[in-house]
Design an enzyme around this catalytic site. Structure first.
Site, PDB file in Angstrom:
ATOM      1  CG  ASP A 125      -0.639   2.597  -1.370  1.00 27.04           C
ATOM      2  OD1 ASP A 125      -1.819   2.325  -1.641  1.00 27.04           O
ATOM      3  OD2 ASP A 125       0.100   3.256  -2.120  1.00 27.04           O
ATOM      4  CD  GLU A 184      -3.668  -1.178  -2.710  1.00 27.87           C
ATOM      5  OE1 GLU A 184      -4.513  -0.816  -3.554  1.00 27.87           O
ATOM      6  OE2 GLU A 184      -2.595  -0.590  -2.551  1.00 27.87           O
TER       7      GLU A 184
END
Length: 727
Positions: free
Chosen positions: A407, A460
């Site tokens: 993330d 990401e």
């Protein structure tokens, strides 16, 4: 027993330290010491009326020497303690201070270096048998603490009862007999300033259900995996040439049990229902939003406190394994969202763990995320890198997870991420790149791929940082794949336009091909696109209800035909009409309505076609796998070729992003002969008008668009038609 020798003496100062919970070296005072032909035993235990030692030769009273301190000579050999309360209740127990250390020299060496690849096997709480006695060993890193104790219901949460032994460079450990699976515990930390804190175990394998905050002893050994077949072929299923179509799931809101108080499904229920659904829909992977324990439901798991604990919200660790095992037996991979970029400031977590900025930076310009009110790991500290890298390997090793989607990588790569001038600290060269975070990500990928071959890591990452998915030895970050955020933003902007205006934004759909092969991309339609007021994917589409559905189906056809692996957030596969709500479940009632069922059927068929057609996946990350035929801004049409290896039938895609039907639309194709109409997003089975090509088209020998042959096709309104060469 020779009583002529002087007995070991506990000074008044040490007595005071024990009574006040300030003793930093309890093993130098408590427990047995050689004494004459026997041993001298010293025990500190508050709130007892009497204490004795029970050995093979009988029971020996231990006199109270001061306050709650008992001491006296006892025979040599093993013993247990027998206590009596003021109310006359008696019980026996083993003395924790008679046991040798639980951390060996090699563990301490690797811990000091910050290179312990199996860090979770050294630290944390482990159910074990030590010196022939069953119990749990505890170990934790707190270098600046003056005292650390294990506390729980078993000792009345009294930090004076079980202070730990300090070993190595800032580690604390103790073996507590008779404790096992399900024991609640915390670490009570006395910091350098005399403050006392209660902390959850950074390495804890289990936690209480939030809002309770204690760690829970969990025995994570001995699971009987049944996924050998999947593990043997996993590397092929996750290669950059494989068909990868990911179903992103928030476990707490996929379905709810409204006949049981509206609770979310358990891991075991997901193992049955979610796995079967994803398999039926043709997805190759499940991606679970973070399951590491987290305190606040509204963070969706992106503010974790227990990185080593599967959240108890859905069941204990072995039941999480049941979910992974069931997915593997169904041929599905399991990816986890992983959050090494920041952690919350909750007092029971990592923040100022030993009274100092241990895991985080001391300078808020480096250590505080203004966007999320969270703390940033100090990646330059070897112990912190070890903690995070080992955690990545932990999930891959202990839970057979097939990959990690990391993330917020962009926030880690740049020191000035979301900061104004003067709010950040430049690197040693005066630049904005975070060298320490870059080194951590590279090392994490090296360790992950090295320790567990066949896994995949996904970044990401929303910037143009180079070589995110290139190997570390080629100067890259070492990820296997990268989310293509630019593609997602551009194409959703285009699709949200009224078709009459799309001609002026034509490049939004084609620009992604300018960089499509610079990384191993995944095309993500994630949870972030259907939350925080953004509305549902269906209602991003313009027009009346029929046109919204047609636009959504066309977008999916475009996405599945575009180079790159696929990711779709739950609910989008049937065109959920509402924005995602983490406090409820998906709108399964809507999923049963005809137009939504049509979208669902299309996604299922697109997944099947993508999986079974090599030209649509083997060269997802290679420029040789894609060739434009033609694009026409005036008509908002696009056509291109997808190619696989030699001998793989080529695929032609034709897109019409206006509501104007286009019969007789001629395009060039790479070969003459019959082309099967494999998918038409306007088919009646999908809720469309049914306009199409009657199952296929024959290409004649007339060259066009630089191709050796051409064919005239019917382009339905707001549609994508996919043709596969039939021979």
């Amino acid at each position: 027993m020779d009583k002529s020798k002087n007995s070991p003496h506990v000074s008044p100062e040490d007595q005071a330290l024990l009574a006040q919970g300030r003793c930093s070296q309890p093993f130098s005072i408590l427990g047995p010491r050689p004494f004459g032909d026997g041993q001298w035993l010293t025990v500190y235990h508050p709130d007892l009326a009497a204490l004795s030692a029970v050995g093979p030769d009988g029971e020996t009273d231990l006199p109270r020497v001061a306050g709650d301190l008992f001491a006296g000579p006892i025979p040599a050999g093993p013993y247990r303690l027998k206590a009596r309360s003021g109310g006359g209740v008696e019980w026996t127990f083993d003395d924790p201070y008679r046991f040798a250390p639980v951390l060996g020299e090699m563990d301490l060496h690797l811990l000091a270096e910050g290179t312990h690849k199996r860090l979770w096997q050294a630290l944390g709480a482990h159910v074990t048998t030590h010196q022939g006695v069953a119990g749990t060993r505890f170990a934790v890193w707190a270098p600046n603490a003056r005292r650390v104790s294990v506390v729980g219901q078993f000792n009345g949460w009294d930090g004076r009862r079980h202070p730990m032994r300090r070993v190595g460079q800032g580690f604390w450990e103790i073996f507590l007999p008779d404790l096992g699976e399900g024991t609640l515990y915390k670490y009570e930390v006395l910091d350098a300033h005399g403050g006392v804190m209660l902390k959850a175990d950074p390495m804890g394998f289990g936690s209480q259900h939030p809002p309770e905050k204690a760690s829970v002893v969990r025995d994570i050994t001995g699971y009987g995996w049944k996924d050998a077949e999947w593990m043997a072929r996993r590397a092929r299923a996750q290669d950059r040439r494989a068909p990868i179509s990911i179903y992103e799931v928030h476990p707490g809101s996929w379905r709810r049990k409204y006949d049981d108080g509206g609770r979310p499904l358990s891991y075991q229920e997901m193992a049955r229902d979610l796995v079967a659904y994803a398999k039926d829909m043709g997805f190759t992977h499940l991606e679970l939003m973070p399951v590491s324990e987290f305190p606040f439901d509204g963070s969706w798991g992106y503010q974790p406190v227990g990185l080593y604990a599967p959240t108890i919200r859905f069941g204990p660790p072995h039941e999480f394994r049941d979910l992974v095992d069931a997915a593997h037996q169904a041929g599905l991979g399991v990816l986890l969202d992983w959050v090494p970029g920041h952690f919350p400031t909750d007092a029971h977590g990592l923040a100022r763990f030993d009274g100092t900025e241990l895991y985080e930076h001391a300078d808020p310009r480096e250590g505080f995320h203004q966007d999320w009110n969270t703390l940033i790991y100090n990646y330059g500290r070897t112990e912190v890198q070890n903690f995070l890298t080992a955690n990545a390997v932990y999930w891959l090793d202990e839970y057979h997870v097939d990959g990690l989607r990391v993330d917020a990588v962009a926030s880690m790569l740049y020191r000035d991420y979301s900061r104004k001038a003067g709010e950040w600290v430049p690197n040693k060269d005066g630049g904005r790149e975070n060298y320490e975070a870059i080194a951590f990500l590279q090392n994490m990928n090296i360790e992950a791929y090295g320790e567990q071959p066949g896994i995949m890591t996904v970044a990401e990452e929303s910037t143009s940082f180079p070589k995110v998915s290139a190997p570390v030895d080629a100067g890259g970050l070492g990820f296997g794949f990268k989310w293509n955020m630019g593609w997602m933003n551009d194409t959703l902007r285009y699709m949200s336009r009224d078709p009459v205006h799309r001609r002026y934004h034509h490049d939004l759909m084609s620009f992604g091909l300018m960089y499509a092969f610079t990384e191993n991309f995944i095309l993500p339609i994630s949870h972030d696109e259907v939350v925080h007021g953004k509305g549902s994917l269906l209602h991003k589409m313009p027009g009346d209800e029929w046109q919204q559905f047609a636009n959504l189906r066309a977008y999916y056809g475009f996405m599945w035909g575009h180079p790159g692996k696929k990711l779709l957030f739950m609910g989008c596969e049937f065109g959920q009409p509402e924005e995602w709500n983490h406090n409820g479940e998906l709108n399964w009632h809507a999923a049963g309505q005809p137009m939504h069922q049509g979208v669902q059927a299309l996604v299922r068929d697109l997944n099947g076609l993508y999986r079974d057609t090599p030209a649509l996946h083997v060269k997802d990350a290679e420029p040789e796998g894609f060739q434009w035929i033609a694009t026409d801004p005036a008509q908002s049409t696009y056509s291109w070729i997808r190619r696989g290896d030699a001998g793989d039938p080529p695929v032609v895609l034709v897109c019409n992003f206006t509501p104007v039907p286009r019969p007789g639309f001629r395009i060039g194709v790479p070969q003459a002969g019959r082309w099967r109409e494999a998918v038409n997003t306007d088919a009646t089975a999908y809720g469309g008008s049914g306009m199409g090509n009657l199952g296929g088209v024959v290409a004649d020998g007339e060259p066009q668009d630089g191709q050796p042959a051409s064919m005239a096709v019917t382009l339905p309104p707001l549609s994508v038609v996919i043709f596969v060469a039939a021979g």
